[in-house]
Write a protein that holds these residues in place. Structure first.
Motif, PDB file in Angstrom:
ATOM      1  N   ASN A 124       0.747  -1.341  -0.037  1.00  0.00           N
ATOM      2  CA  ASN A 124       0.112  -0.112  -0.086  1.00  0.00           C
ATOM      3  C   ASN A 124       0.837   1.161  -0.088  1.00  0.00           C
ATOM      4  N   PRO A 125       1.136   1.932  -1.043  1.00  0.00           N
ATOM      5  CA  PRO A 125       1.838   3.109  -1.198  1.00  0.00           C
ATOM      6  C   PRO A 125       1.455   4.361  -0.461  1.00  0.00           C
ATOM      7  N   TRP A 126       0.424   4.276  -0.235  1.00  0.00           N
ATOM      8  CA  TRP A 126      -0.207   5.541   0.428  1.00  0.00           C
ATOM      9  C   TRP A 126       0.089   5.395   2.134  1.00  0.00           C
ATOM     10  N   LEU A 127       0.079   4.038   2.554  1.00  0.00           N
ATOM     11  CA  LEU A 127       0.191   3.965   3.616  1.00  0.00           C
ATOM     12  C   LEU A 127       1.719   4.168   4.239  1.00  0.00           C
ATOM     13  N   THR A 130       3.854   6.302   2.873  1.00  0.00           N
ATOM     14  CA  THR A 130       3.978   7.719   2.479  1.00  0.00           C
ATOM     15  C   THR A 130       3.550   8.539   4.006  1.00  0.00           C
ATOM     16  N   ILE A 131       2.968   7.710   4.883  1.00  0.00           N
ATOM     17  CA  ILE A 131       2.256   8.894   6.054  1.00  0.00           C
ATOM     18  C   ILE A 131       3.571   9.302   6.610  1.00  0.00           C
ATOM     19  N   LEU A 184       6.890  16.134   6.581  1.00  0.00           N
ATOM     20  CA  LEU A 184       6.889  17.435   5.859  1.00  0.00           C
ATOM     21  C   LEU A 184       6.162  18.302   6.439  1.00  0.00           C
ATOM     22  N   ALA A 185       4.880  17.907   6.820  1.00  0.00           N
ATOM     23  CA  ALA A 185       4.004  18.954   7.438  1.00  0.00           C
ATOM     24  C   ALA A 185       4.344  19.599   8.811  1.00  0.00           C
TER      25      ALA A 185
END
Length: 82
Positions: free
Chosen positions: A56-59, A61-62, A68-69
């Motif tokens: 799961n690429p989105w998981l 990138t968290i 970054l935030a």
């Protein structure tokens, strides 16, 4: 990812159906860098999930997005406070 793909397509179709006329009549521009970045993310995501369907690429990138935030908020907080 296959379920997410179906969900995204169905939501995109519903959005297109609801806002079709508005989207076609409203001029807008997307920066070239943003377009290329989005395309690169799509290609890498497809490649990764093709090699490993459970990935799961989105998981993954968290943690990077959170860092970054935090860095952006710490650097720009005086401007945001104004």
């Amino acid at each position: 990812m296959a379920q997410l793909n179906r969900l995204v397509r169905s939501e995109a179709a519903a959005l297109w159906k609801e806002f079709r006329q508005l989207l076609l009549e409203t001029p807008f521009q997307v920066q070239v860098d943003l377009t290329f970045t989005g395309r690169a993310i799509e290609l890498l995501s497809g490649l990764a999930t093709g090699l490993d369907p459970n990935f799961n690429p989105w998981l993954e990138t968290i943690p990077f997005a959170e860092r970054l935030a935090k860095e952006t908020a710490a650097k720009d907080w005086p401007d945001l406070a104004k």
